[in-house]
Motif scaffolding. Structure first.
Motif, PDB file in Angstrom:
ATOM      1  N   GLY A 111      23.242 -11.682 172.017  1.00  0.00           N
ATOM      2  CA  GLY A 111      23.229 -12.783 171.062  1.00  0.00           C
ATOM      3  C   GLY A 111      23.565 -12.402 169.639  1.00  0.00           C
ATOM      4  O   GLY A 111      23.338 -13.175 168.711  1.00  0.00           O
ATOM      5  N   GLY A 112      24.109 -11.217 169.410  1.00  0.00           N
ATOM      6  CA  GLY A 112      24.476 -10.817 168.058  1.00  0.00           C
ATOM      7  C   GLY A 112      23.311 -10.439 167.163  1.00  0.00           C
ATOM      8  O   GLY A 112      23.487 -10.220 165.968  1.00  0.00           O
ATOM      9  N   VAL A 113      22.099 -10.349 167.727  1.00  0.00           N
ATOM     10  CA  VAL A 113      20.935  -9.943 166.932  1.00  0.00           C
ATOM     11  C   VAL A 113      20.841  -8.423 166.945  1.00  0.00           C
ATOM     12  O   VAL A 113      21.394  -7.762 167.832  1.00  0.00           O
ATOM     13  CB  VAL A 113      19.631 -10.570 167.480  1.00  0.00           C
ATOM     14  CG1 VAL A 113      19.713 -12.082 167.452  1.00  0.00           C
ATOM     15  CG2 VAL A 113      19.330 -10.071 168.886  1.00  0.00           C
TER      16      VAL A 113
ATOM     17  N   TRP B 171      19.676  -2.168 163.126  1.00  0.00           N
ATOM     18  CA  TRP B 171      20.633  -1.426 163.941  1.00  0.00           C
ATOM     19  C   TRP B 171      21.280  -2.374 164.937  1.00  0.00           C
ATOM     20  O   TRP B 171      20.597  -3.006 165.760  1.00  0.00           O
ATOM     21  CB  TRP B 171      19.937  -0.295 164.681  1.00  0.00           C
ATOM     22  CG  TRP B 171      20.857   0.560 165.510  1.00  0.00           C
ATOM     23  CD1 TRP B 171      21.980   1.205 165.090  1.00  0.00           C
ATOM     24  CD2 TRP B 171      20.708   0.859 166.906  1.00  0.00           C
ATOM     25  NE1 TRP B 171      22.557   1.889 166.122  1.00  0.00           N
ATOM     26  CE2 TRP B 171      21.784   1.714 167.258  1.00  0.00           C
ATOM     27  CE3 TRP B 171      19.776   0.507 167.873  1.00  0.00           C
ATOM     28  CZ2 TRP B 171      21.958   2.206 168.540  1.00  0.00           C
ATOM     29  CZ3 TRP B 171      19.943   1.007 169.158  1.00  0.00           C
ATOM     30  CH2 TRP B 171      21.015   1.845 169.490  1.00  0.00           C
ATOM     31  N   PHE B 172      22.596  -2.521 164.833  1.00  0.00           N
ATOM     32  CA  PHE B 172      23.366  -3.375 165.725  1.00  0.00           C
ATOM     33  C   PHE B 172      24.161  -2.498 166.685  1.00  0.00           C
ATOM     34  O   PHE B 172      24.887  -1.608 166.259  1.00  0.00           O
ATOM     35  CB  PHE B 172      24.331  -4.265 164.931  1.00  0.00           C
ATOM     36  CG  PHE B 172      23.648  -5.338 164.137  1.00  0.00           C
ATOM     37  CD1 PHE B 172      23.553  -6.632 164.636  1.00  0.00           C
ATOM     38  CD2 PHE B 172      23.095  -5.061 162.895  1.00  0.00           C
ATOM     39  CE1 PHE B 172      22.922  -7.624 163.909  1.00  0.00           C
ATOM     40  CE2 PHE B 172      22.463  -6.055 162.152  1.00  0.00           C
ATOM     41  CZ  PHE B 172      22.377  -7.340 162.668  1.00  0.00           C
ATOM     42  N   ASN B 173      24.018  -2.773 167.988  1.00  0.00           N
ATOM     43  CA  ASN B 173      24.724  -1.956 168.972  1.00  0.00           C
ATOM     44  C   ASN B 173      24.981  -2.768 170.244  1.00  0.00           C
ATOM     45  O   ASN B 173      24.477  -2.469 171.311  1.00  0.00           O
ATOM     46  CB  ASN B 173      23.933  -0.691 169.301  1.00  0.00           C
ATOM     47  CG  ASN B 173      24.746   0.314 170.090  1.00  0.00           C
ATOM     48  OD1 ASN B 173      25.967   0.329 170.017  1.00  0.00           O
ATOM     49  ND2 ASN B 173      24.070   1.153 170.852  1.00  0.00           N
TER      50      ASN B 173
ATOM     51  N   ILE C 149      11.732  -7.775 166.396  1.00  0.00           N
ATOM     52  CA  ILE C 149      12.716  -7.589 165.332  1.00  0.00           C
ATOM     53  C   ILE C 149      12.129  -8.283 164.108  1.00  0.00           C
ATOM     54  O   ILE C 149      11.826  -9.478 164.142  1.00  0.00           O
ATOM     55  CB  ILE C 149      14.062  -8.249 165.690  1.00  0.00           C
ATOM     56  CG1 ILE C 149      14.578  -7.752 167.050  1.00  0.00           C
ATOM     57  CG2 ILE C 149      15.081  -8.022 164.592  1.00  0.00           C
ATOM     58  CD1 ILE C 149      14.877  -6.289 167.102  1.00  0.00           C
ATOM     59  N   VAL C 150      11.920  -7.564 163.004  1.00  0.00           N
ATOM     60  CA  VAL C 150      11.323  -8.159 161.797  1.00  0.00           C
ATOM     61  C   VAL C 150      12.343  -8.149 160.667  1.00  0.00           C
ATOM     62  O   VAL C 150      13.083  -7.186 160.485  1.00  0.00           O
ATOM     63  CB  VAL C 150      10.027  -7.417 161.379  1.00  0.00           C
ATOM     64  CG1 VAL C 150       8.950  -7.576 162.445  1.00  0.00           C
ATOM     65  CG2 VAL C 150      10.281  -5.944 161.110  1.00  0.00           C
ATOM     66  N   TYR C 151      12.374  -9.231 159.892  1.00  0.00           N
ATOM     67  CA  TYR C 151      13.410  -9.379 158.862  1.00  0.00           C
ATOM     68  C   TYR C 151      13.027 -10.520 157.913  1.00  0.00           C
ATOM     69  O   TYR C 151      11.928 -11.080 157.999  1.00  0.00           O
ATOM     70  CB  TYR C 151      14.774  -9.632 159.507  1.00  0.00           C
ATOM     71  CG  TYR C 151      14.841 -10.864 160.387  1.00  0.00           C
ATOM     72  CD1 TYR C 151      15.393 -12.058 159.927  1.00  0.00           C
ATOM     73  CD2 TYR C 151      14.355 -10.835 161.692  1.00  0.00           C
ATOM     74  CE1 TYR C 151      15.464 -13.188 160.728  1.00  0.00           C
ATOM     75  CE2 TYR C 151      14.418 -11.963 162.507  1.00  0.00           C
ATOM     76  CZ  TYR C 151      14.970 -13.132 162.022  1.00  0.00           C
ATOM     77  OH  TYR C 151      15.028 -14.248 162.818  1.00  0.00           O
TER      78      TYR C 151
ATOM     79  N   LEU D  82      22.702  -1.100 158.937  1.00  0.00           N
ATOM     80  CA  LEU D  82      22.998  -1.736 157.655  1.00  0.00           C
ATOM     81  C   LEU D  82      21.743  -2.423 157.136  1.00  0.00           C
ATOM     82  O   LEU D  82      20.744  -2.555 157.851  1.00  0.00           O
ATOM     83  CB  LEU D  82      24.145  -2.740 157.771  1.00  0.00           C
ATOM     84  CG  LEU D  82      23.843  -4.160 158.271  1.00  0.00           C
ATOM     85  CD1 LEU D  82      25.040  -5.055 157.998  1.00  0.00           C
ATOM     86  CD2 LEU D  82      23.481  -4.184 159.725  1.00  0.00           C
ATOM     87  N   ILE D  83      21.791  -2.846 155.884  1.00  0.00           N
ATOM     88  CA  ILE D  83      20.731  -3.669 155.319  1.00  0.00           C
ATOM     89  C   ILE D  83      21.017  -5.110 155.723  1.00  0.00           C
ATOM     90  O   ILE D  83      21.972  -5.718 155.250  1.00  0.00           O
ATOM     91  CB  ILE D  83      20.664  -3.524 153.788  1.00  0.00           C
ATOM     92  CG1 ILE D  83      20.362  -2.076 153.405  1.00  0.00           C
ATOM     93  CG2 ILE D  83      19.594  -4.452 153.213  1.00  0.00           C
ATOM     94  CD1 ILE D  83      19.040  -1.529 153.924  1.00  0.00           C
TER      95      ILE D  83
END
Length: 377
Positions: free
Chosen positions: A174-176, A168-170, A213-215, A149-150
């Motif tokens: 920790g929910g990151v 990408w969540f899988n 992880i970049v955001y 998702l975005i």
């Protein structure tokens, strides 16, 4: 085929040279007070005029909603309330990560109907009275695969570009997200942005997906500085980073650390349009609060801009605008929705046949990319 190869090679060379620019420093940290609001304030976004601060409540995906406050001074804002229209009312919900361009196009991420519908980035245009253009943002920058998702997105100052974060969540710790990377998309129309072909090269120094992880991107008004947050994979401490470039056609250079330890969970930088002030959130005790830092350095970027003395006149106008500059310029005129009306290397732009209203003039050369609001009476 040979001709096409050399064209691609020239593009890559253009993007790789002259990318070095001194990254800025921000110091003199101050706490921000939102009068009338005492809960968590996360992922701030400052309006283009600097008078409104948007933020979301605790990013727990259960009752996350978007709020806003009005500026009193640099460190004090008066709480106004929930952002109208945009928030869901059914729990669990997540409406978060606001961004707003100078034409009052408002964007945010939402989990409504995701993953059934993958386009989870939302849009609305706020008018003087009411709103328009409410719906989803479409485009080829989404990854149409399970659990993608975005996670974050930020529109640029003028609304013609979008910095997005594919995540990408899988079932990661920790929910990151398990992985995330960023890119840039160009506005096609009010509902659509498409990925720019140079994205991978432009973000090559940013998207270290092996280690981080970049955001949480934020692109400055001049598009020469990119602020973002990164998290070491399998780590817990976030860092706010910045990467600069001396030309909007170039890739961003090597990022440097702006805010890290001992701050707890610093994230989500947002800047004033003149880059003099940077806002972000971090955790204080059990609550996420907003903070401010002031710019402490003058970058080479600003030195370059000072050499380009651009004067656009008359403005407002009834027929023509003229550009007076020491450098050769390419001019592009846009409508308020981002549609290109004309492009020229002349210093005169003819608006005679256009309807009265607001337009944007992009003035560009090898060192500067500036957009100026033009009013036709």
């Amino acid at each position: 085929m040979k001709k096409q190869f050399f064209k691609c090679l020239i593009v890559l060379l253009t993007l790789s040279i002259n990318t070095k620019a001194q990254n800025p420093i921000y110091t003199n940290e101050k706490a921000v007070t939102i009068v009338g609001y005492t809960l968590d304030a996360m992922e701030p976004h400052l309006s283009t005029d600097g008078n409104a601060m948007f933020f979301n409540s605790l990013n727990n995906g259960i009752n996350t909603s978007l709020h806003y406050a009005a500026k009193v001074n640099d460190t004090v804002f008066n709480y106004v309330g929930l952002v109208p229209i945009v928030n869901q009312t059914i729990t669990p919900r997540l409406d978060a990560v606001a961004s707003l361009d100078t034409a009052n196009n408002f964007y945010w991420v939402s989990t409504r109907t995701w993953p059934t519908i993958i386009e989870n980035l939302q849009r609305i245009r706020f008018l003087t009275a009411g709103y328009s253009n409410f719906g989803r943002v479409y485009g080829d920058f989404y990854i149409n695969a399970p659990n993608w998702l975005i996670m974050d997105a930020a529109v640029n100052y003028y609304g013609d570009k979008l910095i997005y974060c594919n995540a990408w969540f899988n079932s990661c710790t920790g929910g990151v997200p398990c992985k995330a990377s960023m890119g840039m998309a160009q506005k096609i129309n009010d509902s659509t942005f498409n990925k720019m072909p140079t994205t991978n090269t432009v973000f090559a120094a940013i998207n270290d997906t092996v280690n981080y992880i970049v955001y949480a991107p934020c692109l400055t008004k001049d598009e020469l500085e990119l602020y973002y947050t990164r998290l070491l994979k399998n780590g817990t401490q976030t860092e706010i980073m910045v990467a600069s470039r001396s030309n909007t056609n170039n890739a961003f250079g090597t990022p440097t650390l702006l805010i890290g330890s001992p701050a707890i969970a610093p994230e989500a930088a947002t800047l004033t349009s003149d880059k003099s002030k940077l806002y972000f959130h971090k955790k204080m005790g059990a609550t996420y609060k907003l903070f401010l830092r002031y710019r402490a350095s003058v970058t080479k970027i600003n030195e370059i801009q000072n050499k380009n003395n651009i004067i656009v006149y008359p403005n407002p106008t009834t027929d023509y605008v003229f550009v007076n500059s020491e450098e050769e310029m390419t001019l592009r005129l846009f409508s308020i929705d981002g549609t290109t009306i004309l492009s020229t290397k002349n210093n005169k732009v003819n608006l005679t046949e256009l309807a009265k209203g607001i337009y944007f003039l992009e003035v560009r050369n090898n060192f500067i990319n500036k957009k100026i609001k033009i009013i036709k009476n």
